[in-house]
Structure formats: structure tokens, C-alpha cells
Scaffold this active site. Structure first.
Site, PDB file in Angstrom:
ATOM      1  N   GLU A   1       4.298 -17.740   4.804  1.00 11.19           N
ATOM      2  CA  GLU A   1       4.167 -16.274   4.808  1.00 11.19           C
ATOM      3  C   GLU A   1       4.526 -15.662   3.461  1.00 11.19           C
ATOM      4  O   GLU A   1       5.318 -16.230   2.725  1.00 11.19           O
ATOM      5  CB  GLU A   1       5.186 -15.695   5.811  1.00 11.19           C
ATOM      6  N   ASP A   2       3.962 -14.485   3.190  1.00 13.31           N
ATOM      7  CA  ASP A   2       4.346 -13.747   1.975  1.00 13.31           C
ATOM      8  C   ASP A   2       5.118 -12.476   2.295  1.00 13.31           C
ATOM      9  O   ASP A   2       5.628 -11.840   1.379  1.00 13.31           O
ATOM     10  CB  ASP A   2       3.103 -13.361   1.156  1.00 13.31           C
TER      11      ASP A   2
ATOM     12  N   LYS B   1       2.263  -4.729   4.103  1.00 10.69           N
ATOM     13  CA  LYS B   1       1.922  -6.159   4.113  1.00 10.69           C
ATOM     14  C   LYS B   1       2.412  -6.826   5.400  1.00 10.69           C
ATOM     15  O   LYS B   1       3.582  -6.706   5.751  1.00 10.69           O
ATOM     16  CB  LYS B   1       2.504  -6.850   2.879  1.00 10.69           C
TER      17      LYS B   1
ATOM     18  N   THR C   1      -5.953 -10.096  -0.085  1.00  8.08           N
ATOM     19  CA  THR C   1      -6.754  -8.971   0.413  1.00  8.08           C
ATOM     20  C   THR C   1      -5.978  -7.656   0.318  1.00  8.08           C
ATOM     21  O   THR C   1      -6.544  -6.598   0.603  1.00  8.08           O
ATOM     22  CB  THR C   1      -7.198  -9.208   1.869  1.00  8.08           C
TER      23      THR C   1
ATOM     24  N   ASP D   1      -0.242 -17.642   7.175  1.00  9.84           N
ATOM     25  CA  ASP D   1      -0.601 -16.240   7.085  1.00  9.84           C
ATOM     26  C   ASP D   1      -1.868 -16.181   6.213  1.00  9.84           C
ATOM     27  O   ASP D   1      -2.151 -17.136   5.483  1.00  9.84           O
ATOM     28  CB  ASP D   1       0.572 -15.492   6.435  1.00  9.84           C
ATOM     29  N   LEU D   2      -2.608 -15.087   6.291  1.00  6.59           N
ATOM     30  CA  LEU D   2      -3.851 -15.012   5.499  1.00  6.59           C
ATOM     31  C   LEU D   2      -3.653 -14.193   4.221  1.00  6.59           C
ATOM     32  O   LEU D   2      -3.657 -14.738   3.108  1.00  6.59           O
ATOM     33  CB  LEU D   2      -4.964 -14.408   6.369  1.00  6.59           C
ATOM     34  N   ASP D   3      -3.433 -12.886   4.408  1.00  6.18           N
ATOM     35  CA  ASP D   3      -3.311 -12.011   3.238  1.00  6.18           C
ATOM     36  C   ASP D   3      -2.023 -12.338   2.480  1.00  6.18           C
ATOM     37  O   ASP D   3      -0.937 -12.198   3.022  1.00  6.18           O
ATOM     38  CB  ASP D   3      -3.302 -10.551   3.706  1.00  6.18           C
TER      39      ASP D   3
ATOM     40  N   LYS E   1       3.879  -8.929  14.044  1.00  9.66           N
ATOM     41  CA  LYS E   1       5.038  -9.325  13.243  1.00  9.66           C
ATOM     42  C   LYS E   1       5.908  -8.079  12.993  1.00  9.66           C
ATOM     43  O   LYS E   1       5.342  -7.022  12.755  1.00  9.66           O
ATOM     44  CB  LYS E   1       4.575  -9.907  11.891  1.00  9.66           C
TER      45      LYS E   1
ATOM     46  N   SER F   1      -2.544 -14.702  11.333  1.00  8.77           N
ATOM     47  CA  SER F   1      -2.652 -13.453  10.575  1.00  8.77           C
ATOM     48  C   SER F   1      -2.629 -12.247  11.496  1.00  8.77           C
ATOM     49  O   SER F   1      -3.089 -12.328  12.637  1.00  8.77           O
ATOM     50  CB  SER F   1      -3.968 -13.458   9.785  1.00  8.77           C
ATOM     51  N   ALA F   2      -2.128 -11.122  10.970  1.00  8.19           N
ATOM     52  CA  ALA F   2      -2.167  -9.860  11.721  1.00  8.19           C
ATOM     53  C   ALA F   2      -3.538  -9.206  11.607  1.00  8.19           C
ATOM     54  O   ALA F   2      -3.801  -8.188  12.240  1.00  8.19           O
ATOM     55  CB  ALA F   2      -1.104  -8.917  11.175  1.00  8.19           C
TER      56      ALA F   2
HETATM   57  P1  B16 Z   1      -6.730  -5.616   9.620  1.00  8.43           P
HETATM   58  P2  B16 Z   1      -1.732 -10.896   7.146  1.00  8.43           P
HETATM   59  C1  B16 Z   1      -2.293  -8.303   7.370  1.00  8.43           C
HETATM   60  O1  B16 Z   1      -2.713  -9.609   7.053  1.00  8.43           O
HETATM   61  C2  B16 Z   1      -2.157  -7.485   6.092  1.00  8.43           C
HETATM   62  O2  B16 Z   1      -1.122  -8.007   5.264  1.00  8.43           O
HETATM   63  C3  B16 Z   1      -1.806  -6.065   6.458  1.00  8.43           C
HETATM   64  O3  B16 Z   1      -1.679  -5.275   5.298  1.00  8.43           O
HETATM   65  C4  B16 Z   1      -2.901  -5.505   7.386  1.00  8.43           C
HETATM   66  O4  B16 Z   1      -2.579  -4.188   7.790  1.00  8.43           O
HETATM   67  C5  B16 Z   1      -3.024  -6.424   8.613  1.00  8.43           C
HETATM   68  O5  B16 Z   1      -3.321  -7.737   8.193  1.00  8.43           O
HETATM   69  C6  B16 Z   1      -4.104  -5.955   9.574  1.00  8.43           C
HETATM   70  O6  B16 Z   1      -5.358  -6.137   8.985  1.00  8.43           O
HETATM   71  O7  B16 Z   1      -6.778  -4.137   9.403  1.00  8.43           O
HETATM   72  O8  B16 Z   1      -7.787  -6.383   8.854  1.00  8.43           O
HETATM   73  O9  B16 Z   1      -6.715  -5.987  11.089  1.00  8.43           O
HETATM   74  O10 B16 Z   1      -0.804 -10.793   5.968  1.00  8.43           O
HETATM   75  O11 B16 Z   1      -1.022 -10.885   8.487  1.00  8.43           O
HETATM   76  O12 B16 Z   1      -2.719 -12.025   7.018  1.00  8.43           O
HETATM   77 MG    MG Z   2       0.554 -11.694   4.463  1.00  5.56          MG
END
Ligand code: B16
Ligand code: MG
Length: 217
Positions: free
Chosen positions: A171-172, A45, A17, A9-11, A147, A116-117
Site C-alpha cells: 500500500e501507499d 489517497k 492515477t 493496492d492499485l493507485d 479502507k 483497490s478502493a
Molecule cells: P474510483 P487505491 C483509490 O485507489 C484512490 O487512491 C483514491 O484516490 C480514489 O478515490 C479511490 O481509489 C476510488 O477510485 O473513483 O476510481 O472508484 O489507492 O485504493 O487503488
Molecule cells: Mg493507493
């Protein structure tokens, strides 16, 4: 199991972020007079951009007041600010222990992908200076279900040409742990609340390849 790949996962795993997501959503909410605080932010998240907005609208009891086009316009407005904010991200923003863990995995021939999402993942990885370390970065815009659906993790495994049984997701977020489980993979959780990963860690500084190989072996 013999670990062939880690799917990150990224964030919350590679960098934090969430603070920028919070600041950008907060600006939008303040402009509109909507309630939004750090506790609410926890619910966003791992959740997609549009679903994040819907959660904020639900919290404020105004979900039914907006058309799809209006929701997209609001989400785009937040994203414009978010993109400005993440332009400041540098290698200093890589979470503790992550660089060493990525190097150890690479040296051990373990493949790595980003699940990542975030549609901004490629830009963030570039700013962190670690984009080249990954064999594959999933395009969140092309993943059918976000997810807790398993899609992004299955997409990564397929791109690497590996079965789920040889992949480990990191993942977090609770939604992310559910997604990894639904993909039939083992999971490492970083400070996860509300779900129990196979290997629960408190922080990224606890990521250690030899230990994970023993614990998941
Ligand atoms: P974006 P992850 C997710 O990242 C974030 O945790 C989530 O808060 C955010 O809404 C989502 O990415 C979408 O991000 O607006 O940049 O497309 O934890 O899946 O890496
Ligand atoms: Mg995350």
C-alpha cells in the site's frame, strides 16, 4: 512466514492515477469556485470516491448543503472526466520495478490479487496490460466498508482461499496500511506518511521479492 500471496493496492503501487484523480476533482472544484490543491489531494489517497467528495465539501465548509442525490451527481460528474483521462493509460504508466516484481512473484508461484478502493480498477489494469497476471481483482463496489476497514484485503484473501497470516498487503496510503493491519496481515508500504508499515520502502523501484522473503520470513 511463508508468503503465499501479495495483495496490491492499485493507485500509488501499480500505477500513479492520483494525478488524474486530482485533475478531475480540480475541474469540478474550479467550476464551483471551491478550493482544492495538491495538499488536499493527499487526503483522498486510498479513500472511496464518495468519501473523497465529502472531504472536499468539508474543506470548503459546504458538506451540509448537499443531499445524497446531489453528492452522487457530483461524484458521477468527476468520474466521467476521470474515466476519459484514464483511457490514455498504457503499459508505460506501470510504476518502476513493478513489472519485474510481478514476474518474479509469478515465477515463484506466489498468488496475486488487487485490493483497490477504485471501481475503475479493472479498466486501469486492462489499459496497463497486466490484468491477466492477477488471480483476483476485488470489486470495490461490492466491498462493504472501505479502507481503513480491512474488508477489501479480507475479501482478496478469502477469494484466494488463504488465511491472513499467509498474505502480505502492499500500500501507499496510511488508510491502506491501517486496513492491512486490521486484516491481520503484514504490510509493505510505498512512501507511506503517517503510518508505519512492517516493511517501509521509499518507492516501487525498491520492491524485491528475495529481500521481502528474507525480511518477512
Ligand atoms: P474510483 P487505491 C483509490 O485507489 C484512490 O487512491 C483514491 O484516490 C480514489 O478515490 C479511490 O481509489 C476510488 O477510485 O473513483 O476510481 O472508484 O489507492 O485504493 O487503488
Ligand atoms: Mg493507493
Amino acid at each position: 512466514m511463508h508468503i503465499k500471496a501479495f495483495l496490491f493496492d492499485l493507485d500509488g503501487v501499480l500505477t500513479d492515477t492520483a494525478k488524474y484523480h486530482f485533475a478531475a476533482w480540480k475541474e469540478l472544484c474550479d467550476e464551483r469556485g471551491w478550493h482544492f490543491n495538491e495538499v488536499d489531494n493527499e487526503r483522498l489517497k486510498g479513500v472511496s470516491r464518495i468519501r473523497s467528495l465529502e472531504i472536499i465539501l468539508e474543506i470548503n465548509g459546504v458538506l451540509d448543503s448537499f443531499t445524497e442525490d446531489e453528492k452522487n451527481a457530483l461524484a458521477n460528474k468527476k468520474n466521467t472526466r476521470y474515466v476519459e483521462m484514464i483511457s490514455q493509460v498504457t503499459a508505460d504508466d506501470i510504476l518502476p520495478g513493478v513489472s519485474e516484481f510481478l514476474s518474479d512473484c509469478r515465477a515463484a508461484g506466489i498468488r496475486m490479487a488487487v485490493a483497490s478502493a477504485s471501481r475503475n480498477a479493472p479498466e486501469i489494469l486492462k489499459n496497463l496490460g497486466i490484468a491477466d497476471l492477477f488471480d483476483y481483482v476485488a470489486d470495490a463496489a461490492k466491498v462493504p466498508n472501505s479502507k481503513p476497514a480491512p474488508d477489501v484485503f479480507l475479501t482478496c484473501a478469502e477469494a484466494l482461499g488463504l488465511p491472513s497470516s499467509e498474505c502480505v498487503g502492499i500500500e501507499d496510503a496510511a488508510a491502506g496500511i491501517e486496513a492491512i493491519r486490521a486484516a491481520g496481515m503484514r504490510s509493505v508500504g510505498i512512501g507511506v506518511v503517517g503510518e508505519t508499515p512492517d516493511i517501509p520502502l521509499r518507492a516501487t523501484s525498491e520492491l524485491n521479492l528475495s529481500k521481502l522473503q528474507v525480511l518477512l520470513g
